[in-house]
Enzyme design. Structure first.
Site, mmCIF file in Angstrom:
data_model
loop_
_atom_site.group_PDB
_atom_site.id
_atom_site.type_symbol
_atom_site.label_atom_id
_atom_site.label_comp_id
_atom_site.label_asym_id
_atom_site.label_seq_id
_atom_site.Cartn_x
_atom_site.Cartn_y
_atom_site.Cartn_z
ATOM 1 N N THR A 183 0.827 -1.676 0.119
ATOM 2 C CA THR A 183 0.357 -0.074 -0.565
ATOM 3 C C THR A 183 0.732 0.810 0.272
ATOM 4 O OG1 THR A 183 -0.222 0.369 2.033
ATOM 5 C CG2 THR A 183 -1.919 -1.104 1.521
ATOM 6 N N ASP A 184 -0.288 2.575 -0.123
ATOM 7 C CA ASP A 184 1.042 3.883 0.222
ATOM 8 C C ASP A 184 0.225 4.270 0.689
ATOM 9 O OD1 ASP A 184 -0.415 4.673 -1.860
ATOM 10 O OD2 ASP A 184 0.307 4.458 -3.637
ATOM 11 N N GLN A 185 0.394 5.683 0.740
ATOM 12 C CA GLN A 185 -0.166 6.396 1.194
ATOM 13 C C GLN A 185 -1.598 6.922 1.013
ATOM 14 O OE1 GLN A 185 3.077 10.114 2.495
ATOM 15 N NE2 GLN A 185 1.778 11.315 0.670
ATOM 16 N N MET A 186 -1.716 6.796 -0.566
ATOM 17 C CA MET A 186 -3.792 7.416 -0.956
ATOM 18 C C MET A 186 -4.413 5.708 0.062
ATOM 19 S SD MET A 186 -3.795 8.241 -4.930
ATOM 20 C CE MET A 186 -2.208 8.995 -5.023
#
Lengths: 144, 144, 144, 144
Positions: free
Chosen positions: C22-25
């Site tokens: 995952t990423d910060q989105m």
């Protein structure tokens, strides 16, 4: 972009290939090129005068990737400096397209080319429009 | 843990080593073991009866890593099935500690051992306490 | 594959989205789809009856990626099971093309489609031909 | 450096946190610190006068990680410049130990500390000794 076929306006940034990015073929793993494209986009934003981090944190707008492609011409190796060249291919206030070149720094040899397309969304990942204050960065005229 | 030297309560999950996870040494890159530990924690939560994703999305609490360590005994290779074994080492409602073993599935050979420690935080990453509904999963008595 | 426009012959494998991906989105980072395509190719080889690892280790031949593209339709989230569907799009003994679909397992919703192209090389990364013993796996007639 | 217990000899290199390195907590994912430690080691080698890539390619010797640990003090965020500080903690011709600090560049705030241990191996991953020409880089006296 000019009528005389001038070079598009590439922003350059240098990345040193990490051991983590190699695979057992002894070359950089193919998915990392998309990471380097992202590094290129961040550098492009900075060169244009803003931080992508602010678009998210302050303006609550996101550029979500909808397409990505890469053509791999020649491998990149551990400890090599590579130049990521990023240019805006096309933009309106809903869709942004970037083009990339990745070159070996030592001899300017072309390693890869690529494109990404992004849609502008709000914080709920719903399609939205580029906040007005960012229009100029993407060469869009002010809204009237 | 018991006086009779019983086995700690390990939850097992199998991971197949990806090409992306190898490096030019021809073995899995060392940072990936921490990713596999995370896969182990997610499996541990599921085996205990909850989803870590819910603790974040629904209960707005996070387990932030404050320590991680790994001892690498023997390398892991592309396409090998490895068993990630996860056990709760110690827990109170503020700090959770896990222990891990990574073994090659084919012959149970030990590849690595490790530990992580996590603090419970709220959505702003400030230290907090484990929400009551999760206490039992971590073998903590109900609060009175 | 049939003359009547039947479905191509997709091999399916399930991947659980990792926190690391995952990423910060709050969604899976776009480069990971190329990693999942690779997981799909490995599953495809296994389903056809061979291990890609053997092609490298035993036969000293490699499939080097020369093109990759992905269209992202809908995001993937942490802890979701996704189905990676891989089919051979076209092959001769020098170039192999795969097609992919990524679907959410719970409701079969299409998350992404993609393609990759690979050239067959020898151990020195020079263009070569698919070793004869692999021809049948790629639906190529025996060489005479 | 000084006889009076001065600071160890840290080599510094700056890394800009990538979007790919964030997770859905909005901070850099914990396994990436081990990647940054590796970036620190590569910078350390360069500062000492050699390339780790050459030790592998030319001298056929490897430094295989046998232990890694990290204590996370404060999170790193997207687009932040962080300073990776690497020092040799201890070395003989069979085992090398490094120490690391990761600091936020803007205010020197300490984000993490860590250690790694590496054994010297030959090309077959069998324990070996540091090639003589590298001894001085690791502050080892010439062999007689």
């Amino acid at each position: 972009m000019s009528p005389k076929g001038a070079q598009p306006d590439f922003v350059e940034t240098v990345v040193n290939v990490r051991y983590a990015e190699t695979d057992q073929m002894g070359i950089a793993y193919y998915a990392n090129y998309l990471v380097w494209f992202e590094v290129g986009r961040v550098a492009w934003c900075k060169a244009k005068g803003f931080h992508y981090a602010d678009m998210e944190a302050r303006d609550k707008h996101y550029l979500i990737v909808v397409e990505a492609s890469c053509r791999y011409k020649s491998p990149a190796h551990f400890e090599e400096d590579i130049v990521v060249r990023t240019s805006l291919a096309r933009a309106n206030d809903r869709v942004i397209r970037y083009r990339y070149e990745i070159r070996r720094k030592s001899d300017n040899h072309l390693l890869a080319t690529g494109e990404t397309a992004h849609v502008v969304t709000d914080i709920n990942h719903k399609p939205s429009r580029l906040p007005d204050r960012y229009r100029a960065y993407f060469s869009l005229p002010p809204r009237v």
